[in-house]
Scaffold this motif. Structure first.
Motif, PDB file in Angstrom:
ATOM      1  N   ASP A 135       3.113 -14.867 -15.719  1.00  0.00           N
ATOM      2  CA  ASP A 135       4.147 -15.756 -16.232  1.00  0.00           C
ATOM      3  C   ASP A 135       3.522 -16.679 -17.269  1.00  0.00           C
ATOM      4  OD1 ASP A 135       6.056 -17.666 -16.752  1.00  0.00           O
ATOM      5  OD2 ASP A 135       6.494 -18.126 -14.659  1.00  0.00           O
ATOM      6  N   TYR A 151       5.080 -17.848  -5.658  1.00  0.00           N
ATOM      7  CA  TYR A 151       6.269 -17.148  -6.144  1.00  0.00           C
ATOM      8  C   TYR A 151       6.934 -16.309  -5.055  1.00  0.00           C
ATOM      9  CZ  TYR A 151       6.091 -18.459 -11.052  1.00  0.00           C
ATOM     10  OH  TYR A 151       6.157 -19.167 -12.236  1.00  0.00           O
ATOM     11  N   SER A 187       4.871 -13.230 -10.035  1.00  0.00           N
ATOM     12  CA  SER A 187       5.293 -14.194 -11.061  1.00  0.00           C
ATOM     13  C   SER A 187       5.942 -13.533 -12.274  1.00  0.00           C
ATOM     14  CB  SER A 187       4.131 -15.078 -11.541  1.00  0.00           C
ATOM     15  OG  SER A 187       3.369 -14.461 -12.563  1.00  0.00           O
ATOM     16  N   PHE A 209      12.104 -16.694  -5.928  1.00  0.00           N
ATOM     17  CA  PHE A 209      11.934 -16.047  -7.226  1.00  0.00           C
ATOM     18  C   PHE A 209      12.220 -14.561  -7.083  1.00  0.00           C
ATOM     19  CE2 PHE A 209       9.346 -13.814 -10.393  1.00  0.00           C
ATOM     20  CZ  PHE A 209       9.711 -14.465 -11.558  1.00  0.00           C
TER      21      PHE A 209
END
Length: 488
Positions: free
Chosen positions: A236, A349, A423, A467
């Motif tokens: 990310d 995450y 992520s 997420f």
């Protein structure tokens, strides 16, 4: 086509040391304006019937002069600037008209038409200041630009400006020709000088500049290169540190692993040379560690600013220590920019706390990319309860991992979470128990990069995920560590 509604402004930095500035208004806005003026060394006079607490305190200790009551035109006499910061438009207009008549530059807060100068958004790094203005027409845009500049210029620019200012006379004497001076500056700024200041090695930076002033050439020689080991995080781009972003924008050459995401690479300097140096077991393209060392040295010796960009963190199963040893042996200047390692990012995450006061008092980071690495581990210690194991590069060895842990007493009902592409937009989380770990990984076709989190806290993946898609596999009843639901 847009028509011009805001006139262009002439940029100007004013020396207000010891000069009088009148601020009309006694509220929070006036206090912010007065504070900035005080920092510039101005003699601040505040005109207002009453003052907010900070202004009142400053008036009490003599930092500012308070003139109580309604604005009076004669108070502009002797002022170099005036700022109208009241919440009364009529008073602000009166100040503006009086200042215009007396040829005093005036700023009326949030009123472009009445203002004769604008206060810019500023980035301050010691004596270095970057001012941003929209001409008063779009102050929020100016602030946005300032915030982006804040991310690009770290504190070392202030130290560098201070150091160069102290040596200004000697620099001009050493290189009287402006062309030679520019070349000398280009070499200095591309070399290790700022890196030393960034690492708080100010004495070494001063010695380096002194050496250049004594023995430096006319500014035409090649710059000395350097290498930055930079952690790119798990993928990310929002998890990059500000320092990593700055270094990427200064790079001439980027040597990057295959796990560095395209989104992270897209943030780098556009004309930087990108070289893939990924290592992948069984893959067709494989760069040896020795070759990576050679590339770093080769490009640094050519005067390039090299970024060795690694997924995660350079010092967590990233061979960063080996690379620094090689650089040091070859006399190459280097620095390290930490990144968020996979264990921290994937756990976060996936909604899994690596430690928890009720379930895990410690966390262990383990690599399991081959049998040889597994044979060196203390399995009795790893099989203990009330701790979390974060296993890197273990997808191909899940059968062996399970067998070793069970053989050393780990409960087969211990929860796990396998986080694939943590992520990233394609992240998947597979949950279950140690007993079914290899089967579930095979059923869901888990592929690298994936991090295994094993321990009581892994059960939180079901209840705390935030997420991407919800976890696959088996779940814990109630969504927290406890009795496992065996339904697949």
């Amino acid at each position: 086509m847009f028509t011009e509604t805001v006139p262009p402004l002439y940029p100007l930095f004013a020396d207000l040391r010891g000069r009088s500035v009148l601020v009309v208004g006694g509220g929070a806005v006036a206090r912010r304006k007065a504070e900035a003026l005080l920092q510039a060394g101005a003699r601040v006079i505040v005109n207002a019937p009453a003052l907010e607490p900070d202004l009142a305190a400053w008036a009490g200790n003599g930092r500012i002069t308070h003139r109580a009551g309604r604005f009076r035109r004669e108070w502009l006499r002797g002022a170099w600037l005036a700022i109208a910061a009241t919440d009364d438009p009529a008073v602000n207009r009166e100040v503006a008209e009086a200042a215009e008549a007396q040829r005093v530059w005036v700023n009326v807060v949030d009123d472009v038409e009445l203002s004769r100068f604008q206060v810019p958004a500023r980035v301050e790094r010691g004596p270095l200041q970057i001012a941003v203005s929209s001409g008063g027409g779009a102050p929020m845009l100016a602030r946005l630009v300032r915030e982006r500049l804040e991310a690009q210029f770290d504190e070392s620019f202030g130290a560098l400006a201070t150091l160069l200012a102290r040596r200004r006379a000697r620099i001009r004497a050493r290189w009287p020709d402006i062309g030679a001076r520019r070349r000398a500056f280009a070499r200095l700024l591309a070399g290790p000088l700022q890196g030393l200041l960034r690492r708080r090695r100010h004495l070494e930076a001063e010695r380096l500049l002194e050496a250049e002033l004594r023995t430096g050439d006319d500014g035409g020689s090649a710059a000395t290169g350097s290498v930055a080991l930079v952690g790119a995080g798990p993928g990310d781009p929002g998890l990059l540190t500000l320092r990593a972003l700055r270094v990427l924008n200064e790079a001439d050459v980027i040597l990057h692993d295959r796990l560095v995401s395209a989104e992270v690479l897209a943030l780098a300097r556009r004309d930087a040379e990108r070289i893939t140096v990924g290592k992948q077991a069984g893959g067709d393209r494989h760069t040896t560690q020795a070759r990576i060392h050679a590339l770093m040295v080769e490009h640094a010796r050519a005067g390039k600013r090299v970024v060795r960009l690694k997924g995660g963190d350079p010092f967590v199963f990233g061979r960063g220590g080996e690379e620094l040893e090689s650089l040091r042996a070859h006399g190459i200047d280097y620095e390290v920019v930490p990144g968020i390692t996979a264990a921290l990012a994937c756990a976060a995450y996936a909604g899994v706390p690596l430690t928890h006061r009720d379930h895990a008092q410690s966390a262990r980071l383990v690599t399991a990319h081959c049998k040889a690495s597994l044979d060196t581990l203390d399995w009795a210690a790893l099989a203990q309860e009330r701790q979390t194991l974060a296993v890197y590069m273990g997808v191909a060895m899940l059968d062996t991992l399970r067998a070793r842990l069970l053989a050393h007493g780990r409960d087969p009902r211990t929860p796990f979470a396998l986080v694939e592409n943590g992520s990233r937009p394609e992240q998947r989380v597979i949950t279950g128990t140690l007993r079914e770990l290899p089967a579930l990984a095979e059923r869901h076709a888990v592929r690298a990069p994936a991090l295994l989190i094993l321990g009581e806290v892994a059960a939180f993946a079901q209840s705390l995920h935030w997420f991407g898609a919800a976890p696959l596999g088996t779940a814990v009843a109630g969504g927290s560590p406890g009795v496992l639901d065996e339904a697949a």
